[in-house]
Structures are given as structure tokens and as C-alpha cells.
Enzyme design. Structure first.
Site, PDB file in Angstrom:
ATOM      1  N   LYS A 121       2.809   9.373  18.885  1.00 59.05           N
ATOM      2  CA  LYS A 121       1.361   9.435  19.165  1.00 59.05           C
ATOM      3  C   LYS A 121       1.053   8.640  20.438  1.00 59.05           C
ATOM      4  CE  LYS A 121      -0.735  10.042  14.598  1.00 59.05           C
ATOM      5  NZ  LYS A 121      -1.488   9.355  13.532  1.00 59.05           N
TER       6      LYS A 121
ATOM      7  N   LYS B  36       0.881  -1.178   0.000  1.00 60.60           N
ATOM      8  CA  LYS B  36       0.000   0.000   0.000  1.00 60.60           C
ATOM      9  C   LYS B  36       0.908   1.214   0.000  1.00 60.60           C
ATOM     10  CE  LYS B  36      -2.535   1.536   3.529  1.00 60.60           C
ATOM     11  NZ  LYS B  36      -3.664   1.622   4.471  1.00 60.60           N
TER      12      LYS B  36
HETATM   13  P1  NAD Z   1      -9.287  12.340  11.446  1.00 64.64           P
HETATM   14  O1  NAD Z   1      -8.317  13.442  11.189  1.00 64.64           O
HETATM   15  O2  NAD Z   1     -10.476  12.237  10.575  1.00 64.64           O
HETATM   16  O3  NAD Z   1      -9.823  12.444  12.968  1.00 64.64           O
HETATM   17  C1  NAD Z   1      -8.919  12.656  14.020  1.00 64.64           C
HETATM   18  C2  NAD Z   1      -9.633  12.487  15.337  1.00 64.64           C
HETATM   19  O4  NAD Z   1      -8.687  12.728  16.393  1.00 64.64           O
HETATM   20  C3  NAD Z   1     -10.771  13.462  15.557  1.00 64.64           C
HETATM   21  O5  NAD Z   1     -11.732  12.848  16.379  1.00 64.64           O
HETATM   22  C4  NAD Z   1     -10.092  14.609  16.303  1.00 64.64           C
HETATM   23  O6  NAD Z   1     -10.994  15.400  17.038  1.00 64.64           O
HETATM   24  C5  NAD Z   1      -9.170  13.815  17.206  1.00 64.64           C
HETATM   25  N1  NAD Z   1      -7.998  14.557  17.662  1.00 64.64           N
HETATM   26  C6  NAD Z   1      -7.137  15.266  16.910  1.00 64.64           C
HETATM   27  N2  NAD Z   1      -6.178  15.795  17.682  1.00 64.64           N
HETATM   28  C7  NAD Z   1      -6.437  15.392  18.954  1.00 64.64           C
HETATM   29  C8  NAD Z   1      -5.806  15.612  20.201  1.00 64.64           C
HETATM   30  N3  NAD Z   1      -4.688  16.334  20.291  1.00 64.64           N
HETATM   31  N4  NAD Z   1      -6.350  15.047  21.295  1.00 64.64           N
HETATM   32  C9  NAD Z   1      -7.471  14.296  21.210  1.00 64.64           C
HETATM   33  N5  NAD Z   1      -8.107  14.061  20.054  1.00 64.64           N
HETATM   34  C10 NAD Z   1      -7.595  14.599  18.939  1.00 64.64           C
HETATM   35  O7  NAD Z   1      -8.443  11.001  11.454  1.00 64.64           O
HETATM   36  P2  NAD Z   1      -8.939   9.519  11.189  1.00 64.64           P
HETATM   37  O8  NAD Z   1      -8.789   9.211   9.743  1.00 64.64           O
HETATM   38  O9  NAD Z   1     -10.241   9.274  11.860  1.00 64.64           O
HETATM   39  O10 NAD Z   1      -7.771   8.693  11.932  1.00 64.64           O
HETATM   40  C11 NAD Z   1      -7.686   8.710  13.351  1.00 64.64           C
HETATM   41  C12 NAD Z   1      -6.339   8.158  13.753  1.00 64.64           C
HETATM   42  O11 NAD Z   1      -6.237   6.795  13.363  1.00 64.64           O
HETATM   43  C13 NAD Z   1      -5.153   8.873  13.109  1.00 64.64           C
HETATM   44  O12 NAD Z   1      -4.159   9.050  14.090  1.00 64.64           O
HETATM   45  C14 NAD Z   1      -4.688   7.895  12.056  1.00 64.64           C
HETATM   46  O13 NAD Z   1      -3.315   8.038  11.756  1.00 64.64           O
HETATM   47  C15 NAD Z   1      -4.977   6.588  12.754  1.00 64.64           C
HETATM   48  N6  NAD Z   1      -5.102   5.426  11.881  1.00 64.64           N
HETATM   49  C16 NAD Z   1      -4.677   4.232  12.380  1.00 64.64           C
HETATM   50  C17 NAD Z   1      -4.784   3.099  11.602  1.00 64.64           C
HETATM   51  C18 NAD Z   1      -4.330   1.773  12.158  1.00 64.64           C
HETATM   52  O14 NAD Z   1      -4.287   0.783  11.421  1.00 64.64           O
HETATM   53  N7  NAD Z   1      -4.065   1.679  13.434  1.00 64.64           N
HETATM   54  C19 NAD Z   1      -5.320   3.172  10.313  1.00 64.64           C
HETATM   55  C20 NAD Z   1      -5.777   4.394   9.854  1.00 64.64           C
HETATM   56  C21 NAD Z   1      -5.671   5.525  10.640  1.00 64.64           C
END
Ligand code: NAD
Length: 321
Positions: free
Chosen positions: A226, A67
């Protein structure tokens, strides 16, 4: 070569097929017949973008590929989502490019499948209240997939920007379930299962806020630095993950391991539970925590399922390559 564009993905695959694909590859990882290759992630120095690859090979299904994608923070202003990706599959016998599959919805679905798998294997059977921390793009996918795993009767939610919770409320309403906006104390006091899916760089959920018997799926932490929960909470829990190497370097466990609170050797790969090599939850009082870091093999498994479905439904676009 087959092309499945982003616009076709929603009509082809849903949470149930993704669950089967990801559960299968977690099991193959536990049998050591599938492996992820080192992740590449680089700041481009252009458009503030982070760009990289996740890749691997499943010797059982013969899914081979990568990916490619990343994060472009300026995309929202252009009417695009900030995360952009595509999956490339290669023929394991010849190395020829077999397929290109849109990776945006796929990423949300495969990530939600991972936490759903953790709920299936680690949450108490009598879990009735689901808590969600985070309300961004991934959160509704997380909610939909989790609801399939237990007879949840109520959802409680918290987000740093509370107005964003309305989209979770809409999913709950559609599923006929009550949704309550709560503070973090209230969330921990009610929830039997908690999903964290934020971009936070500082702990949100504290050990004192979580009841014995809770299952927590930490899904947001996928990068060095993070953090969504206190390191002490990780130390208090029985910790499971998709891949230990990623959990200790860029997953939620990185902080507890660095602080010497958790031994990397005590972290169990969820595939071991799927294949029966580990019992998973052993007592109703245990706190279980799934550190879902996101591995390339998840992407390849779901992309392969999408290509199979597109071919079966006769909507695959084939091009000479
Ligand atoms: P997004 O940008 O749409 O949403 C981010 C969320 O985090 C929102 O709810 C926002 O309010 C909150 N947020 C932002 N800064 C914050 C802070 N300092 N404190 C508390 N909350 C905070 O992102 P998304 O696409 O929903 O992704 C969320 C997370 O999941 C990201 O960190 C992304 O990298 C991660 N992710 C992980 C995987 C995995 O396989 N583990 C896969 C995809 C995304």
C-alpha cells in the site's frame, strides 16, 4: 470474564478517552516497558478473507491480549462492514481470559487517536486548515479526533470517489466549519495538516503539492504494497511513527526505505516525543510526517479503557468462563 459487545462501545468511549489511552501506551513503548508481538496476517483462501492477530503486553498497565480479525470483502453485500474484529484481554498474573471487547468501532477510534496524537505533538500551533484525503469508514473518526487538536477554521477534502465526501461535509457542518472539495494541488496549497486515510496502492499526494511547514498523518498504509504519498515526500519530511519495525515493512515508509531514500534509523517513534526524549517539530518550515501503521498495543489500551468504563458504569456483562 467480562463481555462488552460492539453495540455498547459508542455509548462508552469517545475520542478524548481513546486519546489518553493511546498516548499512554505510545509513551510506554518509548520506555520499552510495552511491546508488540509479531503480527500474523494470512489469506484464508475462503471468502477472499484476510485474517490475523495483533498482540502485545504493556508491563505498566498490565494490558495483555490480542486483536483478532481481518477483512471480508463480501460483507458489504450482507449489510456488515468489511473489517471485523474483536479484542481479547488476559489477566497478566494468571493468563485467564479477562474480557472480550467488540473491535470494529474501537479500531476506528484508536486509529484516529494516533493521528490526533501526531497532530498534537508535530503540527504547527497556528495550523488552521485541515486536509483529508480519503472518505471511507475511518475518515469521519479521523476528522472528529483531529478537530480537537488545533483551532481549525476550514476543512478541505479529496477522494478518488468524490461522492463519498458528503459524510465528511456532514461532520464539518455539524462542527460549524466550512468544507471545500478540492483537487490535490488545491489541498496541498491550503492545508496546514493533511490526513491520508485510503486503501491506495499507488502514491496519491506528491512532494511538489506539499508546502513547507505541513504536518502529514499517513494512516491508510498498513500492509505491504500500500502507498498514499510519493516516496520523495517521505524522504523530504522528518518521519515519525508508532513503531519503526512496522513502518519500514508495512507502513508508508516501506517504499522510501526500500528505495534507499530514507534510513530506518532516522525514523522516530512518536512515543519518544510524548515522553520528551525527542523535540518533535523543530522549525516552522519543517514538513513532519507521521507513519501510523497501527499496533496491537493501541487496541489493548483502548479495550482496557472500555472494560474499565463498562465496569464503572455498571453495564459490563460478566460470564463464568
Ligand atoms: P474504506 O474501504 O471504508 O475506504 C477506503 C477509502 O480509500 C475510500 O475513501 C476509497 O475511495 C479510497 N480508495 C480506495 N481505493 C483507492 C485508490 N486506489 N486510490 C485512492 N483512494 C482509494 O476503508 P477504511 O476503513 O476507511 O480504511 C482506510 C484505510 O485505512 C485502509 O487501507 C485500512 O486498511 C487502513 N487502516 C489503517 C489503520 C491503521 O492503524 N493505520 C487502521 C484501520 C484501517
Amino acid at each position: 470474564m467480562i463481555i462488552v459487545p460492539e453495540r455498547d462501545i459508542a455509548g462508552l468511549i469517545g475520542p478524548a478517552d481513546c486519546f489518553v489511552a493511546v498516548e499512554g501506551v505510545f509513551a510506554a513503548m518509548a520506555r520499552r516497558t510495552a511491546r508488540n508481538f509479531p503480527v500474523v496476517r494470512e489469506a484464508l483462501g475462503h471468502a477472499d478473507a484476510l485474517y490475523g492477530f495483533k498482540s502485545g503486553f504493556d508491563g505498566e498497565s498490565l494490558a495483555l491480549g490480542l486483536k483478532s480479525g481481518g477483512f471480508w470483502p463480501g460483507n458489504m453485500a450482507r449489510g456488515l462492514t468489511n473489517h471485523q474484529s474483536a479484542v481479547f484481554l488476559f489477566d497478566a498474573d494468571t493468563g485467564q481470559c479477562r474480557a472480550i471487547v467488540g473491535g470494529n468501532r474501537l479500531t476506528a477510534l484508536r486509529t484516529a487517536a494516533a493521528s490526533a496524537i501526531s497532530i498534537k505533538y508535530l503540527a504547527r500551533q497556528d495550523a488552521r486548515t485541515l486536509g483529508i484525503i480519503g472518505a471511507g469508514h475511518q475518515s469521519t473518526f479521523q476528522l472528529e479526533a483531529a478537530l480537537e487538536q488545533r483551532a481549525f477554521e476550514k476543512i478541505v477534502g479529496w477522494n478518488v470517489e468524490p461522492e463519498m465526501l458528503s459524510k465528511l461535509e456532514e461532520v464539518a457542518a455539524r462542527r460549524g466549519l466550512p468544507f471545500e472539495r478540492v483537487d490535490l494541488d488545491g489541498l496541498g496549497a491550503q492545508a496546514d495538516v493533511i490526513i491520508t486515510i485510503t486503501s491506495s496502492f499507488a502514491p496519491i499526494l506528491k512532494v511538489a503539492q506539499v508546502r513547507p511547514g505541513t504536518h502529514i498523518a499517513c494512516m491508510g498504509t498498513d500492509t505491504v504494497g500500500k502507498q498514499e504519498v510519493e516516496a520523495e515526500l517521505v524522504a523530504r519530511a522528518s518521519v515519525f511513527t508508532d513503531e519503526v519495525a512496522q513502518a519500514v515493512t508495512l507502513g508508508e515508509s516501506q517504499h522510501a526505505v526500500a528505495a534507499g531514500l530514507v534510513d530506518a534509523g532516522s525514523i522516530v517513534e512518536i512515543g519518544q516525543v510524548v515522553t520528551g526524549g525527542h523535540a518533535g517539530r523543530t522549525t516552522p518550515e519543517e514538513i513532519t510526517l507521521f507513519d501510523g501503521t497501527g499496533v496491537g498495543l493501541q487496541d489493548l489500551a483502548v479495550a482496557s479503557a472500555i472494560v474499565d468504563l463498562a465496569v464503572r458504569k455498571g453495564i459490563a456483562t460478566e460470564v463464568e468462563f
